[in-house]
Scaffold this active site. Structure first.
Site, PDB file in Angstrom:
ATOM      1  N   THR A  12       0.861  -1.179   0.000  1.00 56.79           N
ATOM      2  CA  THR A  12       0.000   0.000   0.000  1.00 56.79           C
ATOM      3  C   THR A  12       0.901   1.234   0.000  1.00 56.79           C
ATOM      4  O   THR A  12       2.123   1.119  -0.032  1.00 56.79           O
ATOM      5  CB  THR A  12      -0.912   0.025   1.244  1.00 56.79           C
ATOM      6  OG1 THR A  12      -0.109   0.322   2.401  1.00 56.79           O
ATOM      7  CG2 THR A  12      -1.606  -1.318   1.452  1.00 56.79           C
ATOM      8  N   CYS A  13       0.297   2.413   0.077  1.00 53.69           N
ATOM      9  CA  CYS A  13       1.111   3.631   0.089  1.00 53.69           C
ATOM     10  C   CYS A  13       1.918   3.749   1.377  1.00 53.69           C
ATOM     11  O   CYS A  13       2.926   4.466   1.414  1.00 53.69           O
ATOM     12  CB  CYS A  13       0.229   4.862  -0.090  1.00 53.69           C
ATOM     13  SG  CYS A  13      -1.071   5.024   1.148  1.00 53.69           S
ATOM     14  N   SER A  15      -1.866   1.163  11.524  1.00 53.53           N
ATOM     15  CA  SER A  15      -2.080   2.110  10.428  1.00 53.53           C
ATOM     16  C   SER A  15      -1.720   3.532  10.834  1.00 53.53           C
ATOM     17  O   SER A  15      -1.687   3.866  12.022  1.00 53.53           O
ATOM     18  CB  SER A  15      -3.543   2.075   9.974  1.00 53.53           C
ATOM     19  OG  SER A  15      -3.875   0.813   9.447  1.00 53.53           O
ATOM     20  N   PRO A  48     -10.363   1.071   8.078  1.00 53.83           N
ATOM     21  CA  PRO A  48     -10.838  -0.243   7.641  1.00 53.83           C
ATOM     22  C   PRO A  48     -10.243  -0.743   6.336  1.00 53.83           C
ATOM     23  O   PRO A  48     -10.325  -1.931   6.037  1.00 53.83           O
ATOM     24  CB  PRO A  48     -12.349  -0.020   7.484  1.00 53.83           C
ATOM     25  CG  PRO A  48     -12.464   1.427   7.086  1.00 53.83           C
ATOM     26  CD  PRO A  48     -11.346   2.142   7.813  1.00 53.83           C
ATOM     27  N   GLN A  49      -9.639   0.143   5.540  1.00 50.25           N
ATOM     28  CA  GLN A  49      -9.208  -0.258   4.201  1.00 50.25           C
ATOM     29  C   GLN A  49      -8.134  -1.339   4.226  1.00 50.25           C
ATOM     30  O   GLN A  49      -8.074  -2.182   3.337  1.00 50.25           O
ATOM     31  CB  GLN A  49      -8.690   0.960   3.421  1.00 50.25           C
ATOM     32  CG  GLN A  49      -9.762   1.912   2.946  1.00 50.25           C
ATOM     33  CD  GLN A  49     -10.173   2.896   4.022  1.00 50.25           C
ATOM     34  OE1 GLN A  49      -9.562   2.936   5.089  1.00 50.25           O
ATOM     35  NE2 GLN A  49     -11.209   3.668   3.758  1.00 50.25           N
ATOM     36  N   GLN A 109      -7.419  -4.645   1.822  1.00 55.16           N
ATOM     37  CA  GLN A 109      -6.199  -4.728   1.011  1.00 55.16           C
ATOM     38  C   GLN A 109      -5.441  -6.018   1.290  1.00 55.16           C
ATOM     39  O   GLN A 109      -4.900  -6.648   0.374  1.00 55.16           O
ATOM     40  CB  GLN A 109      -5.319  -3.506   1.290  1.00 55.16           C
ATOM     41  CG  GLN A 109      -5.899  -2.212   0.754  1.00 55.16           C
ATOM     42  CD  GLN A 109      -5.212  -0.980   1.324  1.00 55.16           C
ATOM     43  OE1 GLN A 109      -4.653  -1.009   2.418  1.00 55.16           O
ATOM     44  NE2 GLN A 109      -5.248   0.117   0.577  1.00 55.16           N
ATOM     45  N   THR A 150     -11.315  17.375  -0.361  1.00 51.47           N
ATOM     46  CA  THR A 150     -12.161  16.901   0.736  1.00 51.47           C
ATOM     47  C   THR A 150     -13.608  16.769   0.295  1.00 51.47           C
ATOM     48  O   THR A 150     -14.281  15.779   0.613  1.00 51.47           O
ATOM     49  CB  THR A 150     -12.066  17.852   1.944  1.00 51.47           C
ATOM     50  OG1 THR A 150     -10.695  17.979   2.333  1.00 51.47           O
ATOM     51  CG2 THR A 150     -12.855  17.304   3.118  1.00 51.47           C
ATOM     52  N   ALA A 151     -14.110  17.767  -0.435  1.00 48.53           N
ATOM     53  CA  ALA A 151     -15.487  17.700  -0.931  1.00 48.53           C
ATOM     54  C   ALA A 151     -15.673  16.495  -1.843  1.00 48.53           C
ATOM     55  O   ALA A 151     -16.690  15.786  -1.774  1.00 48.53           O
ATOM     56  CB  ALA A 151     -15.836  18.984  -1.672  1.00 48.53           C
TER      57      ALA A 151
END
Length: 424
Positions: free
Chosen positions: A49-50, A105, A111-112, A116, A189-190
């Site tokens: 992941t990143c 994390s 939760p991601q 993954q 963010t929007a």
């Protein structure tokens, strides 16, 4: 099997190192195949992941993993070793449980990471690099991490503006599917709030931006309708949720504009989220009944409270991990008896079937059923106890009282004796 978790993450390595060992999707198959080419590695999966790249594998020589990572990504082994961690056996399971539960994390409880990890596992299964040794370990980790997240509530509280906004909207409107969302502006963010709402089932989006091209891109993403800033008064009454995040120097949504929209909506509730600084929506709009206006500061207080609650939940989750770790150790130890139990039961089943077929033949030949059943039970008892009897006698001849005590425990002879006494 020796379970090993090896890798680096946002805590141990800076981004310029993490990005060099990040696993690109196109490289996934070839890297897994290369890893399994190592004679020391029996099975493996790779999570990338990143924020982390980790190898989960079955190997007795974990030091080869760092060498392999350095070679594959053309890095110095000396450089990589500064950032690399290797957890073996029980510590490897504990680390992987913490990762899957969201405790390791950058944003505690997110939760991601569990999804993954599941994807990495499923891909390795399809490729054949995870088989009989790692499969039950991963399945246990997935079940345990789900229990940990549920019991601790570690993911229940909002810790981002986007997540907090979606929770607030869900509290006001119980059914996401029926909502119409008006997105004004195309900030990160929007857009993230819109993404989360879309994932929750929102399908009606109105999107306005000062830059038409940006509005069209978002409209394509969420299958929405593109509008100009000048269209806001006309379409505002259609919106159950308004998310505004422009760079305007002054508010452009005022009380009278919202009041007019409410009248056209028959005063159905409206949720207005102002993510802009300076604000896009005048504060006195909140004086209107059926209007729920929130700005960045309102959400920030929710986030701070959520972070406190997540930290408390994390303490409980750590305790649950220790409990799950003990359960795993017991379960893993029980696997050592699995083959013995299976072979023993098969042997007993074969003996029983042989005697049953012998008895059925005699009954078919006309012999007395009671006599046949008596003989069947006697022969079955003799055959089932033949090998244990020989072994017990040998233990007695060898003066192995410790083994005789073990036999008493296994056969539970004391309990049986008590049962016989009760019956008699």
């Amino acid at each position: 099997m020796v379970f090993v978790a090896c890798g680096l993450n946002h805590k141990t390595a800076p981004i310029h190192v993490r990005e060099k060992v990040a696993l690109q999707p196109a490289m996934q198959d070839s890297l897994l195949s290369s890893l399994l080419d190592l004679p020391e590695v029996n099975e493996a999966a790779i999570l990338s992941t990143c924020n982390r790249t980790e190898i989960y594998c079955d190997t007795n020589t974990p030091e080869v993993l760092g060498n392999w990572l350095a070679h594959e990504h053309q890095l110095s082994e000396e450089l990589l070793s500064q950032f690399l961690y290797i957890h073996q056996g029980k510590e490897g399971i504990k680390h992987t449980l913490r990762v899957a539960s969201g405790l390791d994390s950058m944003m505690i409880g997110e939760p991601q990471i569990l999804g993954q990890m599941k994807q990495a596992y499923q891909h390795a299964c399809r490729l054949g690099t995870v088989k009989t040794q790692l499969r039950p370990v991963f399945e246990y980790i997935f079940r345990a991490s789900k229990r940990i997240r549920t019991r601790s509530g570690i993911g229940a509280n909002p810790v981002s503006i986007a997540y907090a906004a979606v929770q607030l909207i869900g509290q006001l409107f119980k059914n996401y599917h029926s909502l119409s969302v008006f997105l004004i502006g195309s900030g990160e963010t929007a857009s993230l709030v819109a993404k989360y709402l879309h994932q929750h089932g929102v399908h009606r989006f109105l999107i306005a931006s000062r830059t038409l091209e940006n509005a069209q891109k978002l409209a394509e993403t969420f299958d929405g309708k593109t509008l100009s800033i000048g269209d806001i008064p006309q379409y505002l009454p259609l919106a159950d949720v308004v998310i505004s995040a422009t760079a305007c120097p002054l508010p452009f949504i005022n009380k009278s504009l919202v009041e007019h929209a409410l009248e056209q909506r028959n005063h159905a509730p409206m949720f207005l989220l102002d993510l802009a600084v300076p604000r896009d929506i005048e504060g006195n709009v909140n004086e209107l009944e059926q209007v729920h206006l929130y700005n960045v500061d309102d959400l920030q207080s929710m986030i701070e409270k959520g972070m406190d609650e997540r930290r408390n939940a994390a303490l409980q989750a750590e305790q649950l991990i220790e409990s799950e770790l003990d359960n795993y150790i017991r379960w893993h130890r029980s696997l050592r008896a699995k083959d013995v139990i299976c072979d023993y039961r098969n042997q007993m089943h074969t003996l029983a079937q042989q005697e049953l077929q012998r008895a059925l033949k005699k009954i078919s030949a006309g012999q007395n059923q009671q006599d046949v059943l008596n003989e069947f039970s006697m022969r079955l008892v003799n055959k089932l106890t033949h090998n244990p009897t020989i072994g017990l006698r040998q233990m007695a001849w060898d003066n192995r009282e410790d083994l005789l005590d073990l036999a008493r425990y296994l056969f539970d002879t004391t309990a049986n004796q008590s049962l016989y006494e009760e019956i008699s």
